[in-house]
Design a protein around this motif. Structure first.
Motif, PDB file in Angstrom:
ATOM      1  N   ALA A   1       0.832  -1.211   0.000  1.00  0.00           N
ATOM      2  CA  ALA A   1       0.000   0.000   0.000  1.00  0.00           C
ATOM      3  C   ALA A   1       0.863   1.256   0.000  1.00  0.00           C
ATOM      4  N   ALA A   2       1.967   1.244   0.747  1.00  0.00           N
ATOM      5  CA  ALA A   2       2.860   2.405   0.794  1.00  0.00           C
ATOM      6  C   ALA A   2       3.538   2.627  -0.559  1.00  0.00           C
ATOM      7  N   ILE A   3       3.928   1.548  -1.222  1.00  0.00           N
ATOM      8  CA  ILE A   3       4.562   1.669  -2.539  1.00  0.00           C
ATOM      9  C   ILE A   3       3.568   2.214  -3.558  1.00  0.00           C
ATOM     10  N   VAL A   4       2.354   1.698  -3.556  1.00  0.00           N
ATOM     11  CA  VAL A   4       1.323   2.183  -4.486  1.00  0.00           C
ATOM     12  C   VAL A   4       1.016   3.650  -4.217  1.00  0.00           C
ATOM     13  N   ALA A   5       0.917   4.015  -2.945  1.00  0.00           N
ATOM     14  CA  ALA A   5       0.646   5.414  -2.601  1.00  0.00           C
ATOM     15  C   ALA A   5       1.783   6.328  -3.042  1.00  0.00           C
ATOM     16  N   SER A   6       3.028   5.872  -2.903  1.00  0.00           N
ATOM     17  CA  SER A   6       4.156   6.712  -3.317  1.00  0.00           C
ATOM     18  C   SER A   6       4.163   6.914  -4.829  1.00  0.00           C
ATOM     19  N   PHE A   7       3.787   5.866  -5.596  1.00  0.00           N
ATOM     20  CA  PHE A   7       3.670   6.028  -7.045  1.00  0.00           C
ATOM     21  C   PHE A   7       2.551   7.011  -7.391  1.00  0.00           C
ATOM     22  N   GLY A   8       1.465   6.971  -6.647  1.00  0.00           N
ATOM     23  CA  GLY A   8       0.360   7.907  -6.877  1.00  0.00           C
ATOM     24  C   GLY A   8       0.777   9.345  -6.636  1.00  0.00           C
ATOM     25  N   VAL A   9       1.480   9.571  -5.536  1.00  0.00           N
ATOM     26  CA  VAL A   9       1.963  10.923  -5.228  1.00  0.00           C
ATOM     27  C   VAL A   9       2.956  11.380  -6.288  1.00  0.00           C
ATOM     28  N   ALA A  10       3.855  10.501  -6.703  1.00  0.00           N
ATOM     29  CA  ALA A  10       4.838  10.860  -7.737  1.00  0.00           C
ATOM     30  C   ALA A  10       4.152  11.209  -9.049  1.00  0.00           C
ATOM     31  N   TYR A  11       3.120  10.462  -9.424  1.00  0.00           N
ATOM     32  CA  TYR A  11       2.388  10.739 -10.664  1.00  0.00           C
ATOM     33  C   TYR A  11       1.705  12.106 -10.603  1.00  0.00           C
ATOM     34  N   VAL A  12       1.044  12.381  -9.484  1.00  0.00           N
ATOM     35  CA  VAL A  12       0.354  13.673  -9.336  1.00  0.00           C
ATOM     36  C   VAL A  12       1.364  14.817  -9.384  1.00  0.00           C
ATOM     37  N   CYS A  13       2.493  14.670  -8.702  1.00  0.00           N
ATOM     38  CA  CYS A  13       3.518  15.719  -8.721  1.00  0.00           C
ATOM     39  C   CYS A  13       4.079  15.916 -10.129  1.00  0.00           C
ATOM     40  N   ASP A  14       4.354  14.828 -10.827  1.00  0.00           N
ATOM     41  CA  ASP A  14       4.897  14.924 -12.183  1.00  0.00           C
ATOM     42  C   ASP A  14       3.912  15.604 -13.119  1.00  0.00           C
ATOM     43  N   THR A  15       2.658  15.204 -13.056  1.00  0.00           N
ATOM     44  CA  THR A  15       1.638  15.800 -13.918  1.00  0.00           C
ATOM     45  C   THR A  15       1.473  17.282 -13.615  1.00  0.00           C
ATOM     46  N   THR A  16       1.432  17.614 -12.344  1.00  0.00           N
ATOM     47  CA  THR A  16       1.240  19.011 -11.953  1.00  0.00           C
ATOM     48  C   THR A  16       2.407  19.879 -12.391  1.00  0.00           C
ATOM     49  N   ILE A  17       3.617  19.397 -12.208  1.00  0.00           N
ATOM     50  CA  ILE A  17       4.793  20.217 -12.515  1.00  0.00           C
ATOM     51  C   ILE A  17       5.068  20.278 -14.011  1.00  0.00           C
ATOM     52  N   SER A  18       5.056  19.133 -14.701  1.00  0.00           N
ATOM     53  CA  SER A  18       5.470  19.146 -16.107  1.00  0.00           C
ATOM     54  C   SER A  18       4.333  19.440 -17.080  1.00  0.00           C
ATOM     55  N   ASP A  19       3.174  18.864 -16.876  1.00  0.00           N
ATOM     56  CA  ASP A  19       2.083  19.075 -17.826  1.00  0.00           C
ATOM     57  C   ASP A  19       1.334  20.384 -17.570  1.00  0.00           C
ATOM     58  N   SER A  20       1.076  20.686 -16.323  1.00  0.00           N
ATOM     59  CA  SER A  20       0.363  21.924 -15.998  1.00  0.00           C
ATOM     60  C   SER A  20       1.283  23.127 -15.982  1.00  0.00           C
ATOM     61  N   LYS A  21       2.596  22.880 -15.950  1.00  0.00           N
ATOM     62  CA  LYS A  21       3.628  23.922 -15.983  1.00  0.00           C
ATOM     63  C   LYS A  21       3.374  24.973 -14.908  1.00  0.00           C
ATOM     64  N   ILE A  22       3.283  24.518 -13.654  1.00  0.00           N
ATOM     65  CA  ILE A  22       3.005  25.448 -12.559  1.00  0.00           C
ATOM     66  C   ILE A  22       4.168  26.397 -12.309  1.00  0.00           C
ATOM     67  N   PHE A  23       5.370  26.064 -12.760  1.00  0.00           N
ATOM     68  CA  PHE A  23       6.517  26.948 -12.594  1.00  0.00           C
ATOM     69  C   PHE A  23       6.778  27.773 -13.849  1.00  0.00           C
ATOM     70  N   GLY A  24       5.847  27.740 -14.793  1.00  0.00           N
ATOM     71  CA  GLY A  24       5.991  28.505 -16.017  1.00  0.00           C
ATOM     72  C   GLY A  24       6.690  27.715 -17.107  1.00  0.00           C
ATOM     73  N   GLY A  25       6.977  28.371 -18.198  1.00  0.00           N
ATOM     74  CA  GLY A  25       7.657  27.723 -19.310  1.00  0.00           C
ATOM     75  C   GLY A  25       6.676  27.220 -20.351  1.00  0.00           C
ATOM     76  N   THR A  26       7.218  26.828 -21.473  1.00  0.00           N
ATOM     77  CA  THR A  26       6.406  26.318 -22.567  1.00  0.00           C
ATOM     78  C   THR A  26       7.049  25.052 -23.113  1.00  0.00           C
ATOM     79  N   THR A  27       6.311  24.338 -23.908  1.00  0.00           N
ATOM     80  CA  THR A  27       6.855  23.153 -24.562  1.00  0.00           C
ATOM     81  C   THR A  27       7.743  23.620 -25.718  1.00  0.00           C
TER      82      THR A  27
END
Length: 79
Positions: A8-34
């Protein structure tokens, strides 16, 4: 600690990592463009032509794939 807690801890850590990756790279919360090189199909085709046209002197010709960093030996067609 039982196996179900560890799994359960491993699955949860993958979930958190996925949400962080999507938020930072796809939503570009720190700015920038593709980069335009990623979006431009013509650039990709020209880069691929360049890689395929490089002479190879150390061995048989290979097909170079810069994305996956894999080289495939091209076998000549003998008919």
């Amino acid at each position: 600690m039982s196996a179900k807690h560890i799994i359960a801890a491993i699955v949860a850590s993958f979930g958190v990592a996925y949400v962080c990756d999507t938020t930072i790279s796809d939503s570009k919360i720190f700015g920038g463009t593709t980069p335009g090189t990623v979006l431009n199909k013509g650039w990709w085709e020209e880069t691929d032509k360049k890689f395929q046209s490089w002479p190879r002197t150390a061995g048989p010709p290979v097909v170079m794939n810069p994305i996956s960093r894999q080289n495939f030996i091209v076998k000549p067609h003998s008919e």
